[in-house]
Each structure stands twice: as C-alpha cells, then as structure tokens.
Design an enzyme around this catalytic site. Structure first.
Site, PDB file in Angstrom:
ATOM      1  N   GLU A  15       0.860  -1.189   0.000  1.00 13.26           N
ATOM      2  CA  GLU A  15       0.000   0.000   0.000  1.00 13.26           C
ATOM      3  C   GLU A  15       0.892   1.232   0.000  1.00 13.26           C
ATOM      4  O   GLU A  15       1.656   1.448   0.940  1.00 13.26           O
ATOM      5  CB  GLU A  15      -0.923  -0.030   1.228  1.00 13.26           C
ATOM      6  CG  GLU A  15      -1.915  -1.169   1.171  1.00 13.26           C
ATOM      7  CD  GLU A  15      -2.689  -1.195  -0.140  1.00 13.26           C
ATOM      8  OE1 GLU A  15      -3.268  -0.155  -0.508  1.00 13.26           O
ATOM      9  OE2 GLU A  15      -2.699  -2.235  -0.820  1.00 13.26           O
ATOM     10  N   CYS A  61      -1.509   9.418   3.493  1.00 12.51           N
ATOM     11  CA  CYS A  61      -1.550   8.978   2.093  1.00 12.51           C
ATOM     12  C   CYS A  61      -2.822   9.498   1.441  1.00 12.51           C
ATOM     13  O   CYS A  61      -2.867   9.719   0.241  1.00 12.51           O
ATOM     14  CB  CYS A  61      -1.485   7.460   2.017  1.00 12.51           C
ATOM     15  SG  CYS A  61      -2.765   6.667   2.992  1.00 12.51           S
ATOM     16  N   GLU A 112       4.187  13.319  -4.682  1.00  9.68           N
ATOM     17  CA  GLU A 112       3.697  13.272  -3.307  1.00  9.68           C
ATOM     18  C   GLU A 112       4.684  14.035  -2.413  1.00  9.68           C
ATOM     19  O   GLU A 112       5.844  13.646  -2.292  1.00  9.68           O
ATOM     20  CB  GLU A 112       3.570  11.821  -2.814  1.00  9.68           C
ATOM     21  CG  GLU A 112       2.912  11.757  -1.445  1.00  9.68           C
ATOM     22  CD  GLU A 112       2.856  10.346  -0.855  1.00  9.68           C
ATOM     23  OE1 GLU A 112       3.878   9.642  -0.881  1.00  9.68           O
ATOM     24  OE2 GLU A 112       1.775   9.960  -0.355  1.00  9.68           O
TER      25      GLU A 112
HETATM   26  P1  NAD Z   1       8.879   4.589   3.768  1.00 13.62           P
HETATM   27  O1  NAD Z   1       8.641   3.894   2.462  1.00 13.62           O
HETATM   28  O2  NAD Z   1      10.055   5.452   3.901  1.00 13.62           O
HETATM   29  O3  NAD Z   1       8.977   3.514   4.946  1.00 13.62           O
HETATM   30  C1  NAD Z   1       7.931   2.575   5.181  1.00 13.62           C
HETATM   31  C2  NAD Z   1       8.512   1.400   5.957  1.00 13.62           C
HETATM   32  O4  NAD Z   1       9.477   0.733   5.133  1.00 13.62           O
HETATM   33  C3  NAD Z   1       9.259   1.776   7.225  1.00 13.62           C
HETATM   34  O5  NAD Z   1       9.008   0.795   8.212  1.00 13.62           O
HETATM   35  C4  NAD Z   1      10.715   1.739   6.794  1.00 13.62           C
HETATM   36  O6  NAD Z   1      11.604   1.504   7.867  1.00 13.62           O
HETATM   37  C5  NAD Z   1      10.708   0.577   5.829  1.00 13.62           C
HETATM   38  N1  NAD Z   1      11.767   0.577   4.839  1.00 13.62           N
HETATM   39  C6  NAD Z   1      12.530   1.611   4.418  1.00 13.62           C
HETATM   40  N2  NAD Z   1      13.383   1.201   3.452  1.00 13.62           N
HETATM   41  C7  NAD Z   1      13.142  -0.115   3.248  1.00 13.62           C
HETATM   42  C8  NAD Z   1      13.688  -1.096   2.383  1.00 13.62           C
HETATM   43  N3  NAD Z   1      14.643  -0.798   1.510  1.00 13.62           N
HETATM   44  N4  NAD Z   1      13.183  -2.350   2.431  1.00 13.62           N
HETATM   45  C9  NAD Z   1      12.190  -2.674   3.287  1.00 13.62           C
HETATM   46  N5  NAD Z   1      11.632  -1.783   4.142  1.00 13.62           N
HETATM   47  C10 NAD Z   1      12.102  -0.522   4.127  1.00 13.62           C
HETATM   48  O7  NAD Z   1       7.522   5.388   4.078  1.00 13.62           O
HETATM   49  P2  NAD Z   1       7.186   6.301   5.343  1.00 13.62           P
HETATM   50  O8  NAD Z   1       7.893   7.601   5.218  1.00 13.62           O
HETATM   51  O9  NAD Z   1       7.331   5.527   6.594  1.00 13.62           O
HETATM   52  O10 NAD Z   1       5.617   6.527   5.139  1.00 13.62           O
HETATM   53  C11 NAD Z   1       5.104   7.496   4.280  1.00 13.62           C
HETATM   54  C12 NAD Z   1       4.612   6.869   3.000  1.00 13.62           C
HETATM   55  O11 NAD Z   1       3.644   5.869   3.291  1.00 13.62           O
HETATM   56  C13 NAD Z   1       3.900   7.860   2.097  1.00 13.62           C
HETATM   57  O12 NAD Z   1       4.287   7.639   0.773  1.00 13.62           O
HETATM   58  C14 NAD Z   1       2.430   7.514   2.294  1.00 13.62           C
HETATM   59  O13 NAD Z   1       1.598   7.881   1.228  1.00 13.62           O
HETATM   60  C15 NAD Z   1       2.494   6.033   2.472  1.00 13.62           C
HETATM   61  N6  NAD Z   1       1.312   5.519   3.147  1.00 13.62           N
HETATM   62  C16 NAD Z   1       0.416   4.785   2.417  1.00 13.62           C
HETATM   63  C17 NAD Z   1      -0.739   4.322   3.011  1.00 13.62           C
HETATM   64  C18 NAD Z   1      -1.737   3.510   2.236  1.00 13.62           C
HETATM   65  O14 NAD Z   1      -2.599   2.892   2.845  1.00 13.62           O
HETATM   66  N7  NAD Z   1      -1.650   3.478   0.918  1.00 13.62           N
HETATM   67  C19 NAD Z   1      -0.978   4.589   4.357  1.00 13.62           C
HETATM   68  C20 NAD Z   1      -0.037   5.331   5.079  1.00 13.62           C
HETATM   69  C21 NAD Z   1       1.111   5.791   4.466  1.00 13.62           C
END
Ligand code: NAD
Length: 515
Positions: free
Chosen positions: A286, A320, A416
C-alpha cells in the site's frame, strides 16, 4: 457470541472531563519519556547495547524513547522462533486466534488516552488525530477478529451429490510486516493483527521514527498471552532490517505500507526466488497518493472548503489520503482560493500537547527539508497565497502553505510531498476538472463536491481511485465502513478494513470426500 462490529466513537475533547483525562495522560507519558524499549524475540523482551533515539518532532531536544537496535542475529532469532511457533499456531482454531485480538482491543480501550498521548509526543499528532489513530487500531482488532471467525466457519459451496465438501482458509507461513510511521498504531496494528489471526507467525518491524508506540503494542500483545515466537518485534535501521526481512527465503508474506519508491523495490525483491525458498512470496503493498478534491460550480461551497482544508492540512498533510490537489471550477475559483488561503493562514501550528494547536511538526528533518524544497519549487509553479515558511523553531514545523494557479503537470500537482502544501488549479469546466483529477500516476482517494447528479454519477464511474468520497472530504476512512486501498501506483488495493483483506494472508484449501 460477539456483538456486531461498529466503529469506535471518537473522544469528544470539548467535554471538560475528557480534556482533563487527556491532560493527565500527557503528564503521565511525559514522565516516562526517555526510557529504553526492547525487542521481543521468542516471547521474551530483549535489550541491546546499542539503541537509537526516537525524538519529539515538535521539540527535538526531547527523546521520547531509546529503541533497541536489532542486528542480523536478532532477526535470525525471530525467524527461527517463528518457524518453531508455526505448527501449533496454524492448528490453533481461527476463533481462538481471534480472542487474542479481542483481548488486545479491550486492553487498548482501557489505555486509550495514554496510547494517544504517546503519539502526540512521538509523531506530533494533535489530540484529535491521535485519538482517531487509537480508535482505528481498536477497530482493526475488532473487525479482523470477526472476519477470522467468519473465515473459520463453514464456507458457502454449491452442493454436489455424493461428495462432502469443505473450504478451509489456511495460513502461508512467516509474515514480514513493515508499516510506515504516519499511522504508527492503526496501520501497525491492522497489518500485524491480520497476519497473526490468519495463522501466520509475524515479524513486525516498525518505522524508525515511531518505535515506541509500536513497542507498546508488542508489549500489549504479549500481555494478552500470545504464544512465544508468534510475534517477533525488531527495531533499528528500517531499510537494513526491512530489506533483510523481504529477502529472507523464509518469508512467505510481505505486508508493507509506505512510499512508492520503497514499495517498488520490495515488489522486485519479493519476486526473486532465493535458495531454500518454498513457495512464492506474496507482497501486499500500500503506497503513496496525490489525492484530489474537485469543487464543482454548484456545490455547497462551505462544506467543500471546510473539507478541502481539513483534508490538506490534517496531521500536517502527512496522510496517504491527504487532499494535496484542489481542482476548482472556474466560476467559483477566485472565491475558493481566497477562502482556502484565509482558513489555512488561521490554522494554529505548535506543539500538539497543547490542544489549541491544529497542526504539529513534520516527522523529521528530512521531511522538513523535502517539504521546504517543494515550497521553493512551488514559487516557480504557482502563486503563493498562504504560508510558505517554517513554524516555531523548536520543532520541524512548516506553516500550512497554499499555491494557486498551478498547472496539472507541475511537480506540485504530480509528486507526493507528504507535507502541508496544497496546490490549487483552475478547471475550465466539470469535464476538465474530472480529467485533471485523473491526471496522476496514483489512485488512492478523491473527493468531489457537487450538486449535479450527472456529475456525481460520472465520478462514480470515471474518477479512478480506490476510495471515492462524494460531498465529503477525502481523508478519514473508517474500518469496516470504507475499506481502504489504492489503484495504480498507490499499490495493490488491499482494501484494509474490508472483507477481502484477511484473504490476502491465507490460502484456501478445497476438500472433497467421496461418500
Ligand atoms: P517509507 O517507504 O520510507 O517507509 C515505510 C517502511 O518501510 C518503514 O518501516 C521503513 O523503515 C521501511 N523501509 C525503508 N526502506 C526499506 C527497504 N529498503 N526495504 C524494506 N523496508 C524498508 O515510508 P514512510 O515515510 O514511513 O511513510 C510514508 C509513505 O507511506 C507515504 O508515501 C504515504 O503515502 C504512504 N502511506 C500509504 C498508506 C496507504 O494505505 N496506501 C498509508 C499510510 C502511508
């Protein structure tokens, strides 16, 4: 016998007794800031020599907690414990697994304001936003518990003479759960609860910006008697741990919510078969959004403007589902721009422990720098009509910012930002507005304000988003009410909080016995 599911009502902080209770919860949590938070491996708390601070975004001199720093040996222990726990956990009936969720929901209700208070400090949520996050977490537990019971019961099959028929939903194996920091309780709880109740031992790795609130959840689940090894909890370097979890051949499911960039990398890695791997990895992804609010010329303008402002700036635009694009019919454009700018300027920004503040701080210095970079870029792409700068110095604050006269292909309309920056564009007519709303690689949420029945019906068919809202704002999905997930680059449309969600964590076995 369980009562029917219904979403948890939000706390009404205008009532003095609720406001006083929240003040007390904030004081109690404040007294506990700066503690050390362990890993959970094989049912045990595990501390590490190295820790990583989680700081208060609105006052970054304050450490909310020191989270244990997991290394490869801790992750290995979590995988081994998960494999050991799997045979018994998969045979535990679905309704028994559901009871762990129900018990956890009950404990969360008892500690509701305390959990909200931790989020006020750890991710800078306002009281209202933090309370809604806890309510959503409780709802996920209650909803998925009932869904598990439904899936554990007899499934409808066409009768066939001479055969006794059955369909069972079985788990797959170890699940890697990787949530974002922005709904640090709700999304963390939702993904973890779904994976667990479906029978999969689960390794949870929260975002490094919000390890404490996730640690409280891991502790609560263990207090509820979850068997050892069924939940592994690791904190530390998010990218290193997260990619090791995704790549490990023992992982069968990856449940990820986060950015498009990281999600695409996970999709690729999950598709690679590694030595020792049994079965395909399932990736439930997601991702981000660039969600539009469309204001038609005949709508209830007051409702539309209020909805657009709330959707753009609630939790600093770090959702999001945030309505970061506002597309307005030319006939009402000037009036809408002026009023949105006026209301954005009037929003209060400051430490959210003070209930008067509508907006807290951005999650970290990177988010601050990224958002300010877009504000600078915006000066060349539109007309700044509100905000445009930083808030109070002690934290990573950005004032609610509005750019008018932005074109559809501008970066401000396409990328975004994940911050309090709203881009407004002028549409020639309804058809133009609708095409504009669809002019994005994302497809998560969208809102249309109109009184024209034909336009509303057309939006139902043609506005290409996973969550469409008509005459209401595009944020605030409720579990069980608005199953949530996006199209296109917004992810795999898992519809969290809906009847389809738990199926993603199971495999169905069809059994026929000749009589
Ligand atoms: P992010 O992608 O930076 O991190 C998300 C998670 O992934 C964290 O736990 C992080 O530690 C982990 N991560 C980072 N690098 C990784 C890798 N290489 N491999 C595996 N895991 C890794 O996102 P964020 O800043 O935590 O969250 C914001 C983003 O989440 C925004 O883009 C937002 O739109 C999205 N979001 C989407 C939804 C939805 O339901 N579609 C809901 C909430 C947030």
């Amino acid at each position: 016998m369980l009562p029917d599911y219904a979403p948890t009502p939000l706390t009404d902080f205008s009532r003095p007794e609720h406001a006083a209770a929240m003040e007390a919860a904030l004081a109690a949590v404040r007294a506990r800031l700066g503690g050390t938070w362990p890993l959970w491996l094989d049912g045990e708390r595990v501390t590490t020599d190295a820790t990583r601070p989680s700081v208060d975004p609105a006052d970054h001199a304050t450490v909310v907690g020191h989270a244990a720093e997991a290394g490869p040996e801790h992750l290995e222990r979590a995988f081994v414990a998960a494999a050991r726990a799997f045979p018994a956990w998969r045979r535990t009936p679905l309704e028994v697994r559901a009871r762990y969720l129900l018990r956890c929901a009950a404990r969360m209700r008892e500690r509701r304001l305390e959990l909200a208070a931790w989020m006020v400090f750890e991710v800078s949520k306002s009281w209202v936003e933090a309370d809604a996050d806890v309510a959503e977490a409780i709802d996920f537990l209650e909803f998925y518990a009932r869904e598990a019971i439904r899936l554990g019961g007899p499934q409808p099959l066409a009768p066939y003479p001479g055969e006794e028929l059955e369909l069972r939903y079985l788990p797959l194996g170890t699940a890697a759960v990787i949530p974002p920091w922005n709904f640090p309780l709700a999304i963390t709880v939702g993904m973890t609860a779904a994976a667990l109740v479906a029978g999969n031992p689960t390794i949870l790795k929260p975002a490094h910006q919000a390890p404490v609130i996730a640690g409280l959840f891991a502790e609560l689940l263990h207090e509820c008697g979850l068997p050892p090894g069924v939940l592994g909890f690791v904190t530390g370097d998010g990218a290193a741990l997260g990619s090791a979890m995704v790549e490990d051949p023992r992982t069968r499911i990856v449940a990820f919510t986060g950015s498009k960039a990281v999600g695409l990398g996970i999709a690729r890695k999950a598709g690679e078969v590694r030595p020792g791997q049994r079965g395909l990895k399932r990736a439930i992804l997601e991702l981000g959004g660039k969600d539009a609010t469309v204001i038609d010329d005949d709508c209830d303008l007051e409702a539309a403007i209020a909805g657009a402002v709330a959707a753009a700036f609630g939790f600093q635009g770090q959702k999001c589902s945030a309505g970061s694009r506002l597309i307005v019919h030319t006939r009402v454009y000037d009036e809408v721009v002026a009023e949105v700018a006026r209301r954005a300027d009037a929003l209060t920004v400051g430490h959210p422990r003070d209930r008067a503040h509508f907006m807290g701080a951005m999650i970290d210095d990177k988010a601050l720098a990224k958002t300010l970079g877009y504000v600078e870029a915006g000066r060349g792409e539109g007309r700044l009509v509100a905000g445009g700068g930083r808030g109070p110095d002690a934290g990573w604050f950005v004032r609610p910012t509005v750019f008018a006269d932005v074109e559809s292909r501008a970066r401000l309309m396409q990328e975004e930002i994940f911050g309090p920056v709203l881009a407004i564009g002028r549409a020639r007519d309804w058809e133009h507005a609708l095409a504009w709303a669809n002019d994005t690689e994302y497809g998560l949420t969208g809102a249309v304000f109109s009184r024209n029945r034909d336009h509303l019906e057309q939006a139902r068919h043609e506005l290409h988003v996973g969550n469409l809202y008509l005459n209401r704002k595009c944020t605030g999905a409720l579990v069980g009410v608005h199953p949530f997930g996006g199209f296109d680059m917004s992810g795999t449309d898992s519809k969290a909080g809906g009847r389809d969600y738990l199926l993603l964590f199971t495999q169905a076995k069809s059994i026929a016995e000749k009589l």
